[in-house]
Design an enzyme around this catalytic site. Sequence first.
Site, PDB file in Angstrom:
ATOM      1  CD  GLU A 372      -3.249  -0.943   1.033  1.00 52.17           C
ATOM      2  OE1 GLU A 372      -3.551   0.175   0.609  1.00 52.17           O
ATOM      3  OE2 GLU A 372      -4.055  -1.867   1.227  1.00 52.17           O
ATOM      4  CG  ASP A 376      12.086   5.137   2.279  1.00 51.59           C
ATOM      5  OD1 ASP A 376      11.886   5.611   3.419  1.00 51.59           O
ATOM      6  OD2 ASP A 376      13.113   4.485   1.988  1.00 51.59           O
TER       7      ASP A 376
END
Length: 394
Positions: A372, A376
Amino acid sequence: MTPGTHDMTSLDYYGIEELLTEEERAARDGARRFVQEEVLREIVPFHRAGKFPEHLIPRMGALGFYAPYLKGDGCPGLSYTAYGLIMQELERADSGLRSLASVQGPLVVHALHSFATPEQKLRWLPGLVSGKLIGCFALTEHGHGSDPGGMETRAKRDGDHYILNGSKCWIGNASIADVKVVWAKDDDGRVGGFVVEKDMPGFRAHDIEGKFSLRMSRTSECWFENCRIPAENRLPKASGLGAPLSCLSHARAGIAWGAIGAAIDCYETALAYAKSREQFGRPIAGFQLVQQKLVWMAQEITKAQLLALRLTRMMEVGSARPAQISLAKRNNVWMALECARKARDILGAAGITDRYSVIRHLMNLETVSTYEGTHDIHTLVVGRDITGINAFGG
Ligand code: TGC
Ligand code: FAD
């Protein structure tokens, strides 16, 4: 309040309970009861076997766990906070259980609810909402994970049909799904949503073996080789990458709450263990370094609860922006992973066995941090939002 008398059966250090409605408490308590009475006993054997207890899929449908924030098409129209609390209770048991509800609900049911015609809804939604049909959401490809906009899967119009060619990877339940929502580019290079039904020729899938994370979940890779689907299986209202991303926003908000459930379970397990485990003639909970870890967990869980609650309250009035959802997903999953690591440490050697839930949560949360949108990628979404500068590359 006298020190040590705070109700620690479920961490609520700042009285979140008072901020919930009766309906939200009832939704949470119902999900907690389901987990305690019907799920917990299943988890270790299914986790060891690397399988999902599939008999729970219709049961979770009957309990209204699939996109419960939607209204109509068989969905109860609860608040986003109630939805979040249900995800919290499912993930307190296992991220794989919450994942099943995320894929079936905010990804698949949500996609059809938002982008399908009335006829398409009638055909697929009752089965999906009730859990009699299994859905999957196929966005990620072998060569395109964080950058789904680069997808190579194509849907070429051919008379009354579309012909799909390409592949998808890391797709929850793709090998058994009755209704596969597949994102592919059309002849104009625009991302569209296409429903591939069970046994359509030209589709094949196999499950990914050897996972050490999210073991209680089926994850597949799949291929479309001249897979011919009727033109009426295209979702007409889904146009552009924003369509799958809008489904993801709803799933990510659920994850922001779900991760709190895993974190609370780790915290409570570590607290109970630290109070009963003795070393150097006293409970390890009496050592400052152990207390520091427990306090960190309680503090970060409390902050995460406030963040998640504010997020879903904003969603309830339609004011939450995608970047705010990214911030909550990013923070709360990171927080849960850190809680799992600290809890594992407090349990010493006992923390590496599945006699305790902590190592399972720790391994699961590695996936939750990646799927999802990775930690980062959400950093870059928020970074772009606050600076106005896109740091994704390209
Ligand atoms: P970008 O130019 O930013 O956006 C393209 C279009 O989409 C719109 N948009 C959104 N709409 C709704 N909700 C969001 N969250 C949205 N984010 C963007 C945007 O406004 C734009 O619309 P338009 O009309 O201008 O075209 O796209 P980009 O190519 O720069 O990529 C942005 C990026 C990197 C943030 C995005 O692609 C991304 O989120 N990447 C991460 C991929 C990802 O999350 N994959 C998930 C796969 S599914 C999964 O993991 C399920 S696991 C489920 C479980 O088991 O729980
Ligand atoms: P990559 O995109 O290759 O990233 C690898 C690393 O590079 C990461 O650390 C990432 O943060 C970093 N990176 C990438 N781009 C940048 C950048 N611009 N700047 C800085 N760093 C960058 N997908 C679905 O469509 N449906 C599903 O049901 C589904 N279920 C899943 C279930 C499991 C168990 C798992 C593990 C994944 C699932 N996914 C699903 C896929 C998931 O969404 C992707 O794994 C995720 O989006 C990351 O893609 P990737 O693995 O290809 O990593």
